[in-house]
Design a protein around this motif. Structure first.
Motif, PDB file in Angstrom:
ATOM      1  N   MET A 146       0.659  -1.332  -0.133  1.00  0.00           N
ATOM      2  CA  MET A 146      -0.070   0.000   0.112  1.00  0.00           C
ATOM      3  C   MET A 146       0.934   1.009   0.105  1.00  0.00           C
ATOM      4  SD  MET A 146      -2.919   0.992   0.063  1.00  0.00           S
ATOM      5  CE  MET A 146      -4.477   1.230   0.811  1.00  0.00           C
ATOM      6  N   ILE A 147       0.560   2.380  -0.800  1.00  0.00           N
ATOM      7  CA  ILE A 147       1.416   3.412  -0.910  1.00  0.00           C
ATOM      8  C   ILE A 147       0.688   4.458  -0.138  1.00  0.00           C
ATOM      9  CG2 ILE A 147       1.989   5.267  -2.492  1.00  0.00           C
ATOM     10  CD1 ILE A 147       2.712   3.338  -4.627  1.00  0.00           C
ATOM     11  N   ASN A 148       1.512   5.123   0.858  1.00  0.00           N
ATOM     12  CA  ASN A 148       1.055   6.239   1.511  1.00  0.00           C
ATOM     13  C   ASN A 148       1.262   7.517   1.019  1.00  0.00           C
ATOM     14  OD1 ASN A 148       0.115   4.483   3.709  1.00  0.00           O
ATOM     15  ND2 ASN A 148       2.370   4.220   4.506  1.00  0.00           N
ATOM     16  N   LYS A 149       0.400   8.503   1.047  1.00  0.00           N
ATOM     17  CA  LYS A 149       0.723   9.612   0.705  1.00  0.00           C
ATOM     18  C   LYS A 149       0.486   9.886  -0.773  1.00  0.00           C
ATOM     19  CE  LYS A 149       3.447  11.414   4.717  1.00  0.00           C
ATOM     20  NZ  LYS A 149       4.506  11.795   5.146  1.00  0.00           N
ATOM     21  N   ALA A 150       0.529   8.966  -1.552  1.00  0.00           N
ATOM     22  CA  ALA A 150       0.091   9.062  -2.930  1.00  0.00           C
ATOM     23  C   ALA A 150      -1.409   8.944  -3.204  1.00  0.00           C
ATOM     24  CB  ALA A 150       0.806   8.003  -3.616  1.00  0.00           C
ATOM     25  N   SER A 151      -1.948  10.170  -3.465  1.00  0.00           N
ATOM     26  CA  SER A 151      -3.431  10.248  -3.880  1.00  0.00           C
ATOM     27  C   SER A 151      -3.980   9.701  -5.212  1.00  0.00           C
ATOM     28  CB  SER A 151      -4.129  11.464  -3.401  1.00  0.00           C
ATOM     29  OG  SER A 151      -3.415  12.445  -3.987  1.00  0.00           O
ATOM     30  N   GLN A 152      -3.174   9.729  -5.988  1.00  0.00           N
ATOM     31  CA  GLN A 152      -3.399   9.466  -7.421  1.00  0.00           C
ATOM     32  C   GLN A 152      -2.389   8.597  -7.944  1.00  0.00           C
ATOM     33  OE1 GLN A 152      -3.721  13.284  -9.437  1.00  0.00           O
ATOM     34  NE2 GLN A 152      -2.838  12.402 -11.133  1.00  0.00           N
ATOM     35  N   SER A 153      -2.957   7.612  -9.199  1.00  0.00           N
ATOM     36  CA  SER A 153      -2.054   6.669  -9.560  1.00  0.00           C
ATOM     37  C   SER A 153      -1.763   7.527 -11.111  1.00  0.00           C
ATOM     38  CB  SER A 153      -2.860   5.417  -9.905  1.00  0.00           C
ATOM     39  OG  SER A 153      -3.925   5.589 -10.703  1.00  0.00           O
ATOM     40  N   ILE A 154      -0.556   6.925 -11.865  1.00  0.00           N
ATOM     41  CA  ILE A 154       0.088   7.528 -13.001  1.00  0.00           C
ATOM     42  C   ILE A 154       0.186   6.253 -13.883  1.00  0.00           C
ATOM     43  CG2 ILE A 154       2.403   7.567 -11.916  1.00  0.00           C
ATOM     44  CD1 ILE A 154       2.758  10.213 -13.536  1.00  0.00           C
ATOM     45  N   SER A 155       0.308   6.604 -15.147  1.00  0.00           N
ATOM     46  CA  SER A 155       0.621   5.490 -16.067  1.00  0.00           C
ATOM     47  C   SER A 155       2.047   5.245 -16.181  1.00  0.00           C
ATOM     48  CB  SER A 155       0.003   5.767 -17.417  1.00  0.00           C
ATOM     49  OG  SER A 155       0.796   6.955 -17.962  1.00  0.00           O
ATOM     50  N   ILE A 156       2.584   3.955 -16.391  1.00  0.00           N
ATOM     51  CA  ILE A 156       3.995   3.999 -16.553  1.00  0.00           C
ATOM     52  C   ILE A 156       4.530   4.756 -17.626  1.00  0.00           C
ATOM     53  CG2 ILE A 156       3.648   2.021 -18.138  1.00  0.00           C
ATOM     54  CD1 ILE A 156       6.294   2.406 -15.361  1.00  0.00           C
ATOM     55  N   LYS A 157       3.793   4.905 -18.660  1.00  0.00           N
ATOM     56  CA  LYS A 157       4.329   6.016 -19.779  1.00  0.00           C
ATOM     57  C   LYS A 157       4.442   7.287 -19.163  1.00  0.00           C
ATOM     58  CE  LYS A 157       3.090   7.385 -24.400  1.00  0.00           C
ATOM     59  NZ  LYS A 157       1.902   7.385 -25.441  1.00  0.00           N
ATOM     60  N   ARG A 158       3.603   7.900 -18.282  1.00  0.00           N
ATOM     61  CA  ARG A 158       3.899   9.268 -17.795  1.00  0.00           C
ATOM     62  C   ARG A 158       5.244   9.137 -16.841  1.00  0.00           C
ATOM     63  NH1 ARG A 158      -1.264  11.617 -16.027  1.00  0.00           N
ATOM     64  NH2 ARG A 158      -0.064  13.599 -16.018  1.00  0.00           N
ATOM     65  N   VAL A 159       5.420   7.977 -16.194  1.00  0.00           N
ATOM     66  CA  VAL A 159       6.314   7.886 -15.205  1.00  0.00           C
ATOM     67  C   VAL A 159       7.764   8.080 -16.224  1.00  0.00           C
ATOM     68  CG1 VAL A 159       7.726   6.591 -13.766  1.00  0.00           C
ATOM     69  CG2 VAL A 159       5.237   6.686 -13.428  1.00  0.00           C
ATOM     70  N   GLU A 160       7.820   7.303 -17.168  1.00  0.00           N
ATOM     71  CA  GLU A 160       8.977   7.206 -18.023  1.00  0.00           C
ATOM     72  C   GLU A 160       8.887   8.684 -18.649  1.00  0.00           C
ATOM     73  OE1 GLU A 160       7.900   4.000 -20.535  1.00  0.00           O
ATOM     74  OE2 GLU A 160       8.634   2.326 -19.069  1.00  0.00           O
ATOM     75  N   ALA A 161       8.064   9.231 -19.045  1.00  0.00           N
ATOM     76  CA  ALA A 161       8.256  10.647 -19.582  1.00  0.00           C
ATOM     77  C   ALA A 161       9.174  11.655 -18.552  1.00  0.00           C
ATOM     78  CB  ALA A 161       7.029  11.230 -20.186  1.00  0.00           C
ATOM     79  N   TYR A 162       8.294  11.528 -17.344  1.00  0.00           N
ATOM     80  CA  TYR A 162       8.731  12.400 -16.286  1.00  0.00           C
ATOM     81  C   TYR A 162      10.564  12.154 -15.981  1.00  0.00           C
ATOM     82  CZ  TYR A 162       8.907  14.430 -11.510  1.00  0.00           C
ATOM     83  OH  TYR A 162       9.160  15.141 -10.456  1.00  0.00           O
ATOM     84  N   ASP A 163      10.678  10.581 -15.750  1.00  0.00           N
ATOM     85  CA  ASP A 163      12.063  10.380 -15.664  1.00  0.00           C
ATOM     86  C   ASP A 163      13.024  10.782 -16.674  1.00  0.00           C
ATOM     87  OD1 ASP A 163      11.222   9.466 -13.260  1.00  0.00           O
ATOM     88  OD2 ASP A 163      11.172   7.261 -13.995  1.00  0.00           O
ATOM     89  N   SER A 164      12.369  10.967 -17.871  1.00  0.00           N
ATOM     90  CA  SER A 164      13.364  11.198 -18.928  1.00  0.00           C
ATOM     91  C   SER A 164      13.584  12.491 -19.061  1.00  0.00           C
ATOM     92  CB  SER A 164      12.723  10.551 -20.536  1.00  0.00           C
ATOM     93  OG  SER A 164      11.622  11.451 -20.674  1.00  0.00           O
ATOM     94  N   PHE A 165      12.949  13.410 -18.747  1.00  0.00           N
ATOM     95  CA  PHE A 165      13.098  14.902 -18.831  1.00  0.00           C
ATOM     96  C   PHE A 165      13.234  15.622 -17.537  1.00  0.00           C
ATOM     97  CE2 PHE A 165       8.444  15.061 -19.257  1.00  0.00           C
ATOM     98  CZ  PHE A 165       8.143  15.598 -18.340  1.00  0.00           C
ATOM     99  N   PHE A 166      13.206  15.054 -16.270  1.00  0.00           N
ATOM    100  CA  PHE A 166      13.372  15.783 -15.139  1.00  0.00           C
ATOM    101  C   PHE A 166      14.760  16.280 -14.869  1.00  0.00           C
ATOM    102  CE2 PHE A 166      13.708  16.597 -10.532  1.00  0.00           C
ATOM    103  CZ  PHE A 166      12.785  17.313 -10.528  1.00  0.00           C
TER     104      PHE A 166
END
Length: 119
Positions: free
Chosen positions: A1-21
């Protein structure tokens, strides 16, 4: 169970975030350093194109998020001053932090921090 994460995100968006952050973070840091010396100086056309290319990728990834409507691009026709560019990039920084606050948290079952990825 994840605490403090109120929303889920797609793996595609996580990969995009990680690629440009990291690229975004370094670009923002560099612009702030340049802007602190001469905030009223105008960015070159080349710099605006480089920044906008990155901002466009971030905007695509942020579509559907509450902050999206505040994410403007740099004006390539009327080249912005460094202070204007810094202000716009600060909006992107806030939007990225907001997304991470909603979708990233501590997974007590795995004893690690991670993205709340959609299943």
């Amino acid at each position: 169970m994840i605490n403090k994460a109120s929303q889920s995100i797609s793996i595609k968006r996580v990969e995009a975030y990680d690629s440009f952050f990291e690229v975004f973070s370094h670009l923002y840091k560099e612009l702030k350093a340049l802007g602190s010396k001469k905030p009223a100086e105008t960015l070159s056309d080349r710099k605006v194109k480089i920044v906008n290319r990155l901002l466009e990728d971030i905007r695509k990834m942020m579509e559907g998020e509450p902050e999206y409507k505040y994410l403007d691009m740099l004006d390539s026709e009327m080249l912005p001053q460094y202070s204007d560019a810094i202000l716009i990039l600060s909006q992107y920084e806030g939007a990225l932090k907001g997304l991470k606050e909603r979708c990233y948290g501590y997974d007590s079952s795995e004893h690690e921090h991670r993205w709340n990825v959609e299943k």
